[in-house]
Design an enzyme around this catalytic site. Structure first.
Site, mmCIF file in Angstrom:
data_model
loop_
_atom_site.group_PDB
_atom_site.id
_atom_site.type_symbol
_atom_site.label_atom_id
_atom_site.label_comp_id
_atom_site.label_asym_id
_atom_site.label_seq_id
_atom_site.Cartn_x
_atom_site.Cartn_y
_atom_site.Cartn_z
ATOM 1 N N GLN A 103 -3.387 -17.704 -9.239
ATOM 2 C CA GLN A 103 -2.343 -16.829 -8.679
ATOM 3 C C GLN A 103 -1.052 -17.609 -8.423
ATOM 4 O O GLN A 103 -1.081 -18.728 -7.918
ATOM 5 C CB GLN A 103 -2.835 -16.201 -7.371
ATOM 6 C CG GLN A 103 -1.822 -15.320 -6.664
ATOM 7 C CD GLN A 103 -1.028 -16.050 -5.599
ATOM 8 O OE1 GLN A 103 -1.537 -17.018 -5.017
ATOM 9 N NE2 GLN A 103 0.198 -15.640 -5.354
ATOM 10 N N TYR A 116 3.153 -17.247 -7.063
ATOM 11 C CA TYR A 116 4.284 -16.482 -6.522
ATOM 12 C C TYR A 116 5.512 -16.822 -7.364
ATOM 13 O O TYR A 116 5.539 -17.835 -8.063
ATOM 14 C CB TYR A 116 4.544 -16.866 -5.067
ATOM 15 C CG TYR A 116 3.493 -16.382 -4.100
ATOM 16 C CD1 TYR A 116 3.380 -15.030 -3.804
ATOM 17 C CD2 TYR A 116 2.638 -17.276 -3.462
ATOM 18 C CE1 TYR A 116 2.430 -14.572 -2.900
ATOM 19 C CE2 TYR A 116 1.684 -16.826 -2.555
ATOM 20 C CZ TYR A 116 1.589 -15.473 -2.277
ATOM 21 O OH TYR A 116 0.658 -15.027 -1.395
ATOM 22 N N THR A 132 1.768 -12.411 -7.715
ATOM 23 C CA THR A 132 1.837 -11.596 -6.503
ATOM 24 C C THR A 132 3.298 -11.366 -6.133
ATOM 25 O O THR A 132 4.052 -12.315 -5.953
ATOM 26 C CB THR A 132 1.115 -12.311 -5.339
ATOM 27 O OG1 THR A 132 -0.210 -12.610 -5.762
ATOM 28 C CG2 THR A 132 1.085 -11.456 -4.093
ATOM 29 N N LYS A 141 0.136 -8.224 -8.927
ATOM 30 C CA LYS A 141 -0.514 -7.820 -7.674
ATOM 31 C C LYS A 141 0.538 -7.338 -6.675
ATOM 32 O O LYS A 141 1.554 -8.015 -6.479
ATOM 33 C CB LYS A 141 -1.267 -9.034 -7.118
ATOM 34 C CG LYS A 141 -1.985 -8.821 -5.816
ATOM 35 C CD LYS A 141 -2.969 -9.955 -5.563
ATOM 36 C CE LYS A 141 -3.600 -9.859 -4.195
ATOM 37 N NZ LYS A 141 -2.728 -10.365 -3.132
ATOM 38 N N HIS A 167 -0.814 -6.391 0.245
ATOM 39 C CA HIS A 167 -1.056 -7.757 0.707
ATOM 40 C C HIS A 167 -1.923 -7.741 1.982
ATOM 41 O O HIS A 167 -1.683 -8.474 2.926
ATOM 42 C CB HIS A 167 0.268 -8.481 0.967
ATOM 43 C CG HIS A 167 0.212 -9.952 0.666
ATOM 44 N ND1 HIS A 167 0.765 -10.497 -0.456
ATOM 45 C CD2 HIS A 167 -0.344 -10.989 1.333
ATOM 46 C CE1 HIS A 167 0.578 -11.808 -0.457
ATOM 47 N NE2 HIS A 167 -0.106 -12.123 0.628
ATOM 48 N N ASP A 196 -6.703 -3.579 -3.843
ATOM 49 C CA ASP A 196 -7.192 -4.399 -2.735
ATOM 50 C C ASP A 196 -6.553 -3.946 -1.448
ATOM 51 O O ASP A 196 -5.505 -3.319 -1.438
ATOM 52 C CB ASP A 196 -6.979 -5.899 -2.993
ATOM 53 C CG ASP A 196 -5.529 -6.324 -2.962
ATOM 54 O OD1 ASP A 196 -4.992 -6.534 -1.865
ATOM 55 O OD2 ASP A 196 -4.930 -6.455 -4.053
ATOM 56 N N GLY A 217 -8.535 -3.603 2.651
ATOM 57 C CA GLY A 217 -9.441 -2.833 3.502
ATOM 58 C C GLY A 217 -10.861 -2.699 2.992
ATOM 59 O O GLY A 217 -11.659 -1.980 3.585
ATOM 60 N N ARG A 232 -14.445 -3.383 2.946
ATOM 61 C CA ARG A 232 -15.401 -4.050 3.844
ATOM 62 C C ARG A 232 -16.837 -3.692 3.495
ATOM 63 O O ARG A 232 -17.770 -4.234 4.077
ATOM 64 C CB ARG A 232 -15.146 -3.646 5.317
ATOM 65 C CG ARG A 232 -13.744 -3.921 5.817
ATOM 66 C CD ARG A 232 -13.482 -5.422 5.995
ATOM 67 N NE ARG A 232 -12.170 -5.669 6.548
ATOM 68 C CZ ARG A 232 -11.079 -5.895 5.808
ATOM 69 N NH1 ARG A 232 -11.148 -5.910 4.483
ATOM 70 N NH2 ARG A 232 -9.909 -6.124 6.380
ATOM 71 N N GLY A 259 -10.278 -9.822 0.336
ATOM 72 C CA GLY A 259 -9.660 -10.969 1.006
ATOM 73 C C GLY A 259 -10.458 -11.366 2.233
ATOM 74 O O GLY A 259 -11.352 -12.201 2.184
ATOM 75 N N ARG A 260 -10.184 -10.664 3.323
ATOM 76 C CA ARG A 260 -10.781 -11.085 4.599
ATOM 77 C C ARG A 260 -12.305 -11.083 4.568
ATOM 78 O O ARG A 260 -12.939 -11.933 5.191
ATOM 79 C CB ARG A 260 -10.277 -10.182 5.722
ATOM 80 C CG ARG A 260 -8.794 -10.391 5.995
ATOM 81 C CD ARG A 260 -8.306 -9.457 7.075
ATOM 82 N NE ARG A 260 -6.888 -9.596 7.305
ATOM 83 C CZ ARG A 260 -5.943 -9.001 6.569
ATOM 84 N NH1 ARG A 260 -6.281 -8.233 5.538
ATOM 85 N NH2 ARG A 260 -4.674 -9.172 6.853
HETATM 86 C C1 LIG Z 1 -5.292 -15.206 5.311
HETATM 87 C C2 LIG Z 1 -4.797 -14.549 4.079
HETATM 88 C C3 LIG Z 1 -4.118 -15.295 3.124
HETATM 89 C C4 LIG Z 1 -3.658 -14.692 1.949
HETATM 90 N N1 LIG Z 1 -3.048 -15.451 1.011
HETATM 91 C C5 LIG Z 1 -2.690 -14.889 -0.175
HETATM 92 C C6 LIG Z 1 -2.162 -15.694 -1.216
HETATM 93 O O1 LIG Z 1 -2.006 -16.894 -1.086
HETATM 94 N N2 LIG Z 1 -1.847 -15.065 -2.378
HETATM 95 C C7 LIG Z 1 -2.008 -13.718 -2.570
HETATM 96 O O2 LIG Z 1 -1.711 -13.211 -3.637
HETATM 97 N N3 LIG Z 1 -2.509 -12.952 -1.586
HETATM 98 C C8 LIG Z 1 -2.871 -13.498 -0.414
HETATM 99 N N4 LIG Z 1 -3.422 -12.715 0.560
HETATM 100 C C9 LIG Z 1 -3.658 -11.284 0.282
HETATM 101 C C10 LIG Z 1 -5.039 -11.091 -0.341
HETATM 102 O O3 LIG Z 1 -5.096 -11.638 -1.636
HETATM 103 C C11 LIG Z 1 -5.424 -9.617 -0.445
HETATM 104 O O4 LIG Z 1 -4.390 -8.892 -1.051
HETATM 105 C C12 LIG Z 1 -5.728 -8.998 0.916
HETATM 106 O O5 LIG Z 1 -6.364 -9.920 1.751
HETATM 107 C C13 LIG Z 1 -6.609 -7.775 0.707
HETATM 108 O O6 LIG Z 1 -6.881 -7.141 1.909
HETATM 109 P P1 LIG Z 1 -8.241 -7.363 2.723
HETATM 110 O O7 LIG Z 1 -8.105 -8.670 3.411
HETATM 111 O O8 LIG Z 1 -8.265 -6.214 3.645
HETATM 112 O O9 LIG Z 1 -9.375 -7.375 1.730
HETATM 113 C C14 LIG Z 1 -3.860 -13.301 1.745
HETATM 114 C C15 LIG Z 1 -4.538 -12.556 2.704
HETATM 115 C C16 LIG Z 1 -5.002 -13.159 3.858
HETATM 116 C C17 LIG Z 1 -5.754 -12.324 4.858
#
Ligand SMILES: Cc1cc2nc3c(=O)[nH]c(=O)nc-3n(C[C@H](O)[C@H](O)[C@H](O)COP(=O)(O)O)c2cc1C
Length: 647
Positions: free
Chosen positions: A129, A131, A157, A256, A280, A311, A313, A315, A334-335
């Site tokens: 990924q 930026y 992203t 993204k 995000h 992406d 939410g 869970r 993500g989380r």
């Molecule tokens: C702690 C954290 C760091 C993240 N860092 C990035 C990142 O470096 N690059 C990116 O494209 N998205 C990043 N994201 C977004 C995630 O890729 C993703 O879009 C998002 O977490 C999805 O939502 P969810 O956490 O509810 O699953 C980050 C999200 C979190 C929570």
């Protein structure tokens, strides 16, 4: 006795992550911007969607596998890239190993704590990924490095606006974590001895440098904040920059962060392979609605052109099933995996993937499907008003711009284009379909036909009011009658002819045929290049029956209330016509339905729409009309009987 480290749900993983991690680190994982309303909606929206389970005909074996950008995955879930700073000493390598063990694709953030080479070695199915940060040269170097390491796809992203104020108080993240900082953070850290112990055992202290942004001249890797600073200083990208990135990368390319239909269409124009509907994880502009609410409109607009992921939410496996039913090819998490990582390292991430697999499999089983590819909106209860559509130039917005690939400002309108003008109606469509049914269908046919035709074709804003006198006594119907409709059509053609090459009306309501015949033939006599066509298909029923209901289940499932659907008078239209003309629909069918909607399905609707579009394109390409400008089937003579139009 050692506590069982297995957990049953992602919620439990989160509780354990909170217990294990220093509050600053945990705080960075749960972060959402400002009031956190978007992150809340990302979760709440999945709760608003319901399932419509079946009880008999379940499949003993279910296929949950798919491909994303040509890469196989055992489950339709990808590890979404996150900067996994300081959660676990093995960071992204532990995540990549877990993903590899479960046959899942790894997304690696350029802000990650582990080098891309280590991660691709662990999981060859890795997407890197990026930026839009730094100079073009540095971006090329970063892409070259990821490609050389074997990354199979690039994720770019774009949904980040540096909106990081948080009402609940952002956690303090140090510039780098050295012993001095550890001492400063001591009160926070000593309450989490197990977290500290993991790092102590690994012989490392948490690392806040970003090795994947290390300059190629051998200089040191920047710190997290150094990288962030570079990113903030970079002029934001244009669509040409996106196209350039895609060409430079030259392989599978996922954009993204899309919420809007117009952005999705521009992404397609820029040549992306896939896009992720995302906000995000609630970290971009707070109060942006949940990404799942945008999914149907984006799938409808570009789902045939590119793979659409989602992406935000996710869970549960059930959340995955809902996203897939609404058209996502796969989801990204993500989380959920970050909490698994914090709770139990690699095994914790595997545990999370197993939870998702189990939940998805249960949903596919209970919905009576044999594979994830069979999930459809019919499997869901979608409350009215659930979905959101942004940037689609819907007919409820002022008709200022043409609805086509891009919203055209006047200088961008191509010279002498073919203009398709969809004509709908605002009239009752039984107790289960919306008043705008004809408009939705006519617009869908016009937009798809415009795409399929060679040469420049624009779709004008829809005409939503027309001649619906036969439905006059049903609340909601608005009819302007034949005389007014005739005048509107005449004046539209005169106005359009000042710059358009030719005009074709795409009619979605049979009651408009009389006005179209008189207005179009008058305009042709005046010398204008104009014709009209209907949206009919052979064998369709009359009004709000199986045909229109199937079409709407495909095009706007959230607006169809199948619970309220009832059969009306099912006699053929030709038999009904005299009574309809004499007495109106209400006297013949109190529900307003002429036909039987009960066997309708989205699947059938998709097929009907494809047929409507191909017939329309065929008629338009042949360009043969009867004496009054009605386009006819190429094999029929111009004097042939006019084809049936849908109501
Ligand atoms: C702690 C954290 C760091 C993240 N860092 C990035 C990142 O470096 N690059 C990116 O494209 N998205 C990043 N994201 C977004 C995630 O890729 C993703 O879009 C998002 O977490 C999805 O939502 P969810 O956490 O509810 O699953 C980050 C999200 C979190 C929570």
């Amino acid at each position: 006795m050692r506590r069982n480290s297995w957990f049953e749900t992602v919620a439990e993983a989160q509780r354990r992550a909170e217990k294990h991690l220093p509050s600053t680190v945990y705080g960075a994982l749960v972060a959402g911007s400002e009031r956190g309303l978007t992150i809340d909606d990302n979760l709440a929206a999945f709760g608003e969607l319901g399932f419509a389970p079946r009880v008999v005909g379940h499949h003993a074996e279910r296929d949950l596998s798919t491909t994303v950008m040509g890469v196989e995955t055992a489950l339709p879930v990808l590890i979404s890239p996150t900067g996994v700073q300081a959660v676990h000493p093995d960071g992204e390598v532990a995540v990549a190993r877990a993903a590899a063990n479960r046959g899942v694709i790894m997304g690696l953030s350029s802000f990650a704590s582990k080098p891309v080479e280590e991660v691709t070695e662990t999981n060859p199915d890795t997407f890197f990924q990026l930026y839009w940060s730094g100079t073009r040269d540095t971006m090329v170097q970063r892409m070259d490095r990821a490609r050389a390491a074997g990354a199979k796809g690039l994720i770019v992203t774009l949904d980040w606006s540096f909106s990081h104020g948080r009402d609940w108080g952002s956690p303090a993240i140090p510039e780098k974590i050295d012993l001095k900082t550890m001492v400063r953070l001591t009160p926070n850290v000593v309450t989490r001895p197990r977290w500290l112990w993991k790092f102590a055992k690994s012989g490392r202290i948490p690392d806040l440098t970003v090795p994947n942004l290390k300059p190629s001249d051998g200089g040191p890797a920047p710190t997290f904040f150094g990288a962030y600073h570079e990113w903030m200083q970079t002029t934001p990208p244009t669509w040409n920059d996106v196209r350039w990135l895609r060409e430079e990368w030259g392989g599978p390319f996922l954009l993204k962060g899309v919420s809007r239909v117009d952005d999705a269409k521009r992404a397609v124009d820029a040549g992306v392979t896939a896009l992720s509907v995302s906000n995000h994880g609630g970290n971009n502009l707070d109060t942006t609605p949940a990404s799942i609410r945008f999914l149907p409109s984006i799938v409808e607009a570009v789902g045939a052109d590119v793979e659409v992921l989602l992406d935000g939410g996710i869970r549960r496996g059930g959340d995955m099933a809902k996203a897939l039913a609404l058209g996502a090819r796969a989801v990204m998490i993500g989380r959920a995996y970050l909490w698994g990582l914090a709770a139990n390292g690699q095994a914790g991430v595997e545990n999370v993937l197993d939870i998702l697999r189990g939940g998805l499999d249960s949903a596919v089983l209970g919905l009576g499907r044999a594979s994830v590819h069979e999930l459809s909106p019919e499997d869901l209860v979608i409350p009215p008003g659930f979905t959101r559509t942004l940037g689609a130039g819907k007919d409820t917005t002022p008709p200022a711009a043409f609805q086509n690939r891009a919203s055209h400002a006047w200088p961008t309108v191509p010279p002498k284009p073919l203009v398709l003008v969809p004509i709908g109606s605002t009239e009752q469509h039984g107790p289960h379909l919306p008043l705008e049914t004809d408009s939705v269908i006519a617009r869908a046919v016009a937009e798809r036909a415009a795409k399929a035709l060679p040469g420049p074709a624009l779709v004008a804003p829809i005409l939503p009011y027309s001649a619906s006198g036969e439905h006059a006594h049903f609340p909601g119907t608005v009819s302007i009658g034949h005389e007014a409709l005739h005048s509107v059509l005449v004046e539209m053609v005169r106005s359009l002819s000042l710059w358009a090459g030719s005009v074709v009306f795409v009619n979605g309501h049979g009651g408009n045929a009389a006005s179209l015949r008189t207005a179009v033939s008058q305009m042709r006599e005046e010398g204008h290049d104009v014709a009209w066509t209907g949206c009919g298909v052979p064998g369709s029923d009359a009004h709000a029956g199986r045909t229109e209901t199937s079409l709407m289940m495909h095009l706007a499932p959230e607006d169809v209330s199948m619970d309220a659907a009832v059969a009306g008078d099912t006699r053929p239209l030709a038999t009904l016509m005299p009574d309809l003309i004499a007495q109106g629909v209400r006297a013949i069918s109190p529900s307003g339905v002429l036909g039987d909607p009960t066997g309708a399905s989205a699947e059938e609707g998709r097929g009907l729409l494809d047929l409507m579009v191909s017939l329309t394109v065929r008629r338009m390409s042949a360009g043969i009309t009867d004496s009054r400008g009605h386009l006819v089937e190429p094999e029929k003579s111009p004097s042939a009987v006019e084809s049936k139009v849908a109501n």
